[in-house]
Scaffold this motif. Sequence first.
Motif, PDB file in Angstrom:
ATOM      1  N   SER A  52       0.842  -1.196   0.000  1.00  0.00           N
ATOM      2  CA  SER A  52       0.000   0.000   0.000  1.00  0.00           C
ATOM      3  C   SER A  52       0.878   1.245   0.000  1.00  0.00           C
ATOM      4  O   SER A  52       1.797   1.368   0.823  1.00  0.00           O
ATOM      5  N   THR A  53       0.592   2.164  -0.921  1.00  0.00           N
ATOM      6  CA  THR A  53       1.386   3.380  -1.051  1.00  0.00           C
ATOM      7  C   THR A  53       0.517   4.598  -0.782  1.00  0.00           C
ATOM      8  O   THR A  53      -0.403   4.886  -1.551  1.00  0.00           O
ATOM      9  N   PRO A  54       0.784   5.343   0.301  1.00  0.00           N
ATOM     10  CA  PRO A  54       0.012   6.567   0.571  1.00  0.00           C
ATOM     11  C   PRO A  54       0.209   7.584  -0.544  1.00  0.00           C
ATOM     12  O   PRO A  54       1.210   7.562  -1.278  1.00  0.00           O
ATOM     13  N   ILE A  55      -0.731   8.503  -0.668  1.00  0.00           N
ATOM     14  CA  ILE A  55      -0.698   9.458  -1.772  1.00  0.00           C
ATOM     15  C   ILE A  55       0.523  10.374  -1.685  1.00  0.00           C
ATOM     16  O   ILE A  55       1.053  10.819  -2.709  1.00  0.00           O
ATOM     17  N   GLU A  56       1.004  10.655  -0.472  1.00  0.00           N
ATOM     18  CA  GLU A  56       2.202  11.485  -0.333  1.00  0.00           C
ATOM     19  C   GLU A  56       3.398  10.815  -0.998  1.00  0.00           C
ATOM     20  O   GLU A  56       4.203  11.454  -1.685  1.00  0.00           O
ATOM     21  N   ARG A  57       3.513   9.509  -0.794  1.00  0.00           N
ATOM     22  CA  ARG A  57       4.626   8.777  -1.397  1.00  0.00           C
ATOM     23  C   ARG A  57       4.429   8.648  -2.906  1.00  0.00           C
ATOM     24  O   ARG A  57       5.408   8.666  -3.663  1.00  0.00           O
ATOM     25  N   GLN A  58       3.184   8.510  -3.359  1.00  0.00           N
ATOM     26  CA  GLN A  58       2.924   8.456  -4.794  1.00  0.00           C
ATOM     27  C   GLN A  58       3.321   9.772  -5.460  1.00  0.00           C
ATOM     28  O   GLN A  58       3.818   9.772  -6.589  1.00  0.00           O
ATOM     29  N   LYS A  59       3.098  10.878  -4.776  1.00  0.00           N
ATOM     30  CA  LYS A  59       3.505  12.176  -5.301  1.00  0.00           C
ATOM     31  C   LYS A  59       5.022  12.250  -5.445  1.00  0.00           C
ATOM     32  O   LYS A  59       5.556  12.722  -6.451  1.00  0.00           O
ATOM     33  N   TYR A  60       5.714  11.745  -4.420  1.00  0.00           N
ATOM     34  CA  TYR A  60       7.185  11.715  -4.483  1.00  0.00           C
ATOM     35  C   TYR A  60       7.647  10.861  -5.659  1.00  0.00           C
ATOM     36  O   TYR A  60       8.545  11.252  -6.423  1.00  0.00           O
ATOM     37  N   LEU A  61       7.062   9.669  -5.808  1.00  0.00           N
ATOM     38  CA  LEU A  61       7.447   8.762  -6.894  1.00  0.00           C
ATOM     39  C   LEU A  61       7.199   9.402  -8.256  1.00  0.00           C
ATOM     40  O   LEU A  61       8.035   9.305  -9.160  1.00  0.00           O
ATOM     41  N   MET A  62       6.045  10.021  -8.400  1.00  0.00           N
ATOM     42  CA  MET A  62       5.708  10.673  -9.664  1.00  0.00           C
ATOM     43  C   MET A  62       6.779  11.701 -10.028  1.00  0.00           C
ATOM     44  O   MET A  62       7.298  11.707 -11.161  1.00  0.00           O
ATOM     45  N   GLU A  63       7.128  12.574  -9.094  1.00  0.00           N
ATOM     46  CA  GLU A  63       8.113  13.623  -9.376  1.00  0.00           C
ATOM     47  C   GLU A  63       9.490  13.031  -9.642  1.00  0.00           C
ATOM     48  O   GLU A  63      10.227  13.494 -10.528  1.00  0.00           O
TER      49      GLU A  63
END
Length: 597
Positions: free
Chosen positions: A528-539
């Motif tokens: 499970s990946t929280p949205i904060e971490r997904q934002k980091y991954l995206m950038e």
Amino acid sequence: MNFQLNTQSMREGNVTMGKVAGIVANLVHIEVDGPVHQNEICYIHLGSIRLMAEVIKVQDQFTYAQVFESTRGLRVGAHVEFTGHMLEVTLGPGILSKNYDGLQNDLDRMEAIFLQRGEYTYPLNEDVLWQFTPLAVPGQTVTGGDWLGEVTENWMKHRIMVPFTMTDTYTVKQMVAAGTYRIHDLIATLEDRSGRLSQVTMVQKWPVKIPIRAFREKIRPFRVLETGVRCIDTLNPITEGGTGFIPGPFGCGKTVLQHALSRQAEADMVIVAACGERANEVVEIFKEFPELTDARTGRKLKERTTIIANTSNMPVAAREASVYTAMTIAEYYRCMGHKILLLADSTSRWAQALREMSNRMEELPGPDAFPMDLPAIISNFYARAGYVILNNGITGSITFIGTVSPAGGNLKEPVTESTKKVARSFYALSQQRADSKRYPAIDPIDSYSKYLEYPEVKKYFDENISEEWLDQVTRLKDLLIRGKEAYEQINILGDDGVPMDYHIRYWKSEVIDFIILQQDAFDKVDASTPIERQKYLMEKILNICSMEFTFENFEEVNPYFKRLINVLKQMNYSEFRSDAFNGFEKELDIILSERLN
């Protein structure tokens, strides 16, 4: 709505009787001696056994009824008794953690190993004492759907509401004090405007095929539902109160994906409707859910889950009932202000049940012999999900995600096509991705979310994630498409037959695939990946894809990007911002510096 919500009796007078005039598998032709109603329940007597059936067509003095049990041994002339009420569910404290069949029989209370014909159990425990807290006071004005009190069911607040059969405005005449009560104990006395008194308990009954408008208004979903699954949240999100569906051929991971959503999605309650899946898959749910720990609460996942189970070897009519039973239970808990995630596996089996009954009634067939009104049936069902504002201003929601199992993985067949017209999120499972073990096997190019077009959703992203988020998502999808095009050219022309840029473009898309799209559901961190971490991954990934790399020949590209992917995967398996995570990030920076222009 025009329907009068009196499910106890749809007519006054004597009970209508009938006798069986014809039998075609689970479809029974009945000659009646009085009035009957569409969707009315009747019982067909087979010796000492009573078989439950539902009226699906009325024609002069004859009716057609679909039987929810096997009709083996039934003969013409058998006695039929009509009940005067519709197919309904019994609602009250004690539904959470239950395992029901499509008729809301409590499977845990069945005595034999196999389900016995004519055996029906009461869905709630009538002996449990519940700690009741009143919310209404004498003299207060209430109407259908208003909260009178609450009990704690597992860890959730279960609100006791004014029944929706009570369509007038009422004054609370008497309210019991806080204390322990059973579900059938009197908790309130209400007086209508004519002075007539009504007594209220914790139990009420709702018809399953007629949606009850138990809220002030229904609004367009705007709040994104976090599922923890990156290929959904990042690329094609679904909103709270939204609809989506997951089509795909056998073996592509539909069930595993639904289990992941059950464990990780941001929902108060999960309802799983197994409407015609194979028995072994349903058994896995029964065995796994009581053992799984809920990451959101730290308690067992089963404590906030209800399972409606109808396997493929049960009568087809029961498959149809199961989806409506699940949706009605979800609507009931939505009226308490809860967020409900409803998962149906698989709606193809439901549609096949509709097809079988339609064919037996000799109706005009549509494409692939499905009923002509199949799109309308699916549309009406999906429309029952949604984000609502209750009478007291509190919100509740039902997010519905169904799976479709098209024969041979054909996404052009009628059930998939009809569902695409109404569901706003489409998650196409790819056989090719599943064969190459790229899970979740959701095809990032064929899948889509129409919620990304909603201005309310864009505003939500701007305020809660980033104003650049939607542009970044569009850019990510563009890189995936360009990478796929480059891969096809490399396959046709060979490694040395295309420019170096094609290899780099393809491997940049592979970085996106391995790090964002693929996810390990069995890893404690990566599941499970929280949205904060997904934002980091995206950038982070977009930054890598924007870099200009230098290679002398194409043979250097493959091993270099594999090194990048390996380090990024180790970051996915590490706690966010931990020492290990930061160490891998430094290693990544060193690798990136080696090939930059």
